[in-house]
Design a protein around this motif. Structure first.
Motif, PDB file in Angstrom:
ATOM      1  N   ARG A  21       0.833  -1.216   0.000  1.00  0.00           N
ATOM      2  CA  ARG A  21       0.000   0.000   0.000  1.00  0.00           C
ATOM      3  C   ARG A  21       0.865   1.262   0.000  1.00  0.00           C
ATOM      4  O   ARG A  21       0.603   2.207  -0.721  1.00  0.00           O
ATOM      5  CB  ARG A  21      -0.906   0.000   1.236  1.00  0.00           C
ATOM      6  N   SER A  22       1.971   1.191   0.807  1.00  0.00           N
ATOM      7  CA  SER A  22       2.798   2.413   0.895  1.00  0.00           C
ATOM      8  C   SER A  22       3.539   2.638  -0.428  1.00  0.00           C
ATOM      9  O   SER A  22       3.745   3.778  -0.830  1.00  0.00           O
ATOM     10  CB  SER A  22       3.762   2.338   2.078  1.00  0.00           C
ATOM     11  N   ARG A  25       1.123   4.139  -2.688  1.00  0.00           N
ATOM     12  CA  ARG A  25       0.884   5.547  -2.330  1.00  0.00           C
ATOM     13  C   ARG A  25       2.021   6.438  -2.835  1.00  0.00           C
ATOM     14  O   ARG A  25       1.811   7.495  -3.397  1.00  0.00           O
ATOM     15  CB  ARG A  25       0.765   5.695  -0.807  1.00  0.00           C
ATOM     16  N   GLU A  29       1.919   9.447  -5.406  1.00  0.00           N
ATOM     17  CA  GLU A  29       2.402  10.784  -5.060  1.00  0.00           C
ATOM     18  C   GLU A  29       3.375  11.303  -6.113  1.00  0.00           C
ATOM     19  O   GLU A  29       3.345  12.481  -6.467  1.00  0.00           O
ATOM     20  CB  GLU A  29       3.086  10.771  -3.688  1.00  0.00           C
TER      21      GLU A  29
END
Ligand SMILES: Nc1ncnc2c1ncn2[C@@H]1O[C@H](COP(=O)(O)OP(=O)(O)OP(=O)(O)O)[C@@H](O)[C@H]1O
Ligand SMILES: [Mg+2]
Length: 378
Positions: A21-22, A25, A29
């Motif tokens: 998930r990170s 993300r 970004e």
């Protein structure tokens, strides 16, 4: 499978899920960072570009519809104009609203109201402009408040020596005391004090820049404090006769020395005595007590009275500018600045001033750190 293993596995699964998930993300970004100039919320240019794209798209769409239907071209053209105007109106409103709000706020500021702020949710150049505007308004508000406080401080500090001078001269004019050298010397001292106060008040105006000079020196406490008490004796209650109140000086050891700016310390002690006298019961006793602090030339100074004291809840508030205790009688002539000035002067020395516990009346405790570089200190 043992429960511990199960926990481990689910933990690892959780961790890998979290890692995925990170990563996702951070990828988003990075993409967003690249697309940012095209985000109509991030840039006015992008918003205007989006407006052009939207109107062209609407017109093209309607033209295609016109070509594939029996609707007349002029109806379609009219619809395209209306739709484009609506979209333009929507975008223009979003851009103009913060500017309108800023104009209103600037007008309020011109009228002296610095409390207005601009509420803008945008993250583009207009949002940045609104943030800068709000910061500027806050700075102006602080500067305005400081100016008002300074004027109030100036009048307060000038009032005391003027009252003393007036008392001396009135006594001479009324024939209560002769214009002998001793009386005239007292008047001269007050005039000198007025002069040096004006000088110090000019220092106060430099407070903003943090460049107020402290003229610290070593001095013997007893003769210094007895001079301050003598002056306070003459001005007791500032016209409201409190000659019944007895001022008492207690310095131990008698040869006690301290290190401070004596003019500033005078402001502190005179303000504390003035308060103590003002709140004393009839024939009350005010004690100024000086002791050595822990470090050499450090000083512990207490001013005690037998009045009602300051309630626990007000013990911090009374040091704020215009801060008055709830127990203060309205119309006692105070401006609520004396203790604020005292705290400011003590802070300049790196010392502390506070209301201390006392079985009776009010006890204000001042501690001054003294000097570490004083050769006579050791
Ligand atoms: N010795 C005291 N006993 C009881 N209350 C006190 C005493 N000293 C100060 N206070 C309370 O603290 C408040 C703030 O004191 P401060 O000296 O700042 O202002 P003031 O005495 O009211 O006015 P000013 O000193 O400007 O003439 C006072 O209004 C009073 O309520
Ligand atoms: Mg006071």
């Amino acid at each position: 499978m043992r429960p511990a293993d199960r926990r481990n596995r689910s933990g690892q699964g959780g961790r890998s899920g979290q890692g995925g998930r990170s990563r996702l993300r951070s990828l988003w970004e990075r993409c967003w960072e690249g697309l940012r100039p095209l985000d109509p919320n991030r840039s006015v240019k992008a918003a205007l570009g989006a407006l052009v794209i939207a109107t062209v798209a609407i017109t093209t769409l309607l033209t295609i519809i016109a070509l594939h239907s029996s609707i007349e071209l002029r109806v379609i053209a009219l619809l395209a104009v209306i739709a484009s105007l609506l979209v333009t109106q929507f975008v223009a409103h979003g851009l103009a609203a913060p500017l309108d709000e800023m104009t209103d706020a600037a007008r309020s500021m011109a009228r002296g109201d610095y409390t207005r702020r601009v509420r803008v949710e945008r993250r583009d150049e207009l949002g940045e402009l609104a943030d800068t505007f709000n910061r500027m308004a806050a700075d102006l508000e602080a500067a305005d408040r400081h100016r008002k406080e300074l004027v109030a401080n100036v009048s307060h500090e000038l009032r005391t020596p003027i009252a003393a001078l007036r008392a001396v001269l009135e006594n001479v004019v009324d024939g209560v005391s002769d214009a002998d050298p001793v009386t005239m010397d007292t008047a001269l001292k007050q005039t000198e004090r007025l002069g040096s106060l004006v000088e110090h008040l000019l220092d106060l105006s430099r407070l903003d820049n943090g460049v107020v000079p402290l003229r610290t020196r070593r001095f013997t406490v007893w003769p210094y404090l007895s001079g301050v008490l003598k002056e306070a004796n003459m001005t007791k209650g500032e016209g409201r006769s409190r000659t019944d109140v007895h001022l008492h000086l207690d310095v131990q050891p008698p040869e006690l020395a301290a290190y401070a700016d004596t003019e500033r310390l005078h402001q502190v002690v005179a303000n504390l005595i003035d308060n103590a006298v003002k709140h004393s019961p009839p024939y009350g006793r005010v004690t100024v007590r000086a002791r050595s602090g822990q470090a050499p030339t450090s000083l512990r100074l207490e001013v005690l009275d037998e009045g009602p004291g300051i309630p626990e809840a007000d013990r911090e508030r009374v040091f704020e500018r215009f801060g008055r205790s709830a127990a203060a009688k309205s119309g006692d002539g105070g401006t609520g600045l004396g203790l604020a000035i005292a705290r400011w002067a003590v802070d300049l020395h790196g010392g502390r001033i506070r209301v201390a516990e006392s079985p009776r009346g009010c006890r204000i405790l001042v501690t001054l750190p003294g000097s570490t570089s004083d050769p006579e200190a050791t």
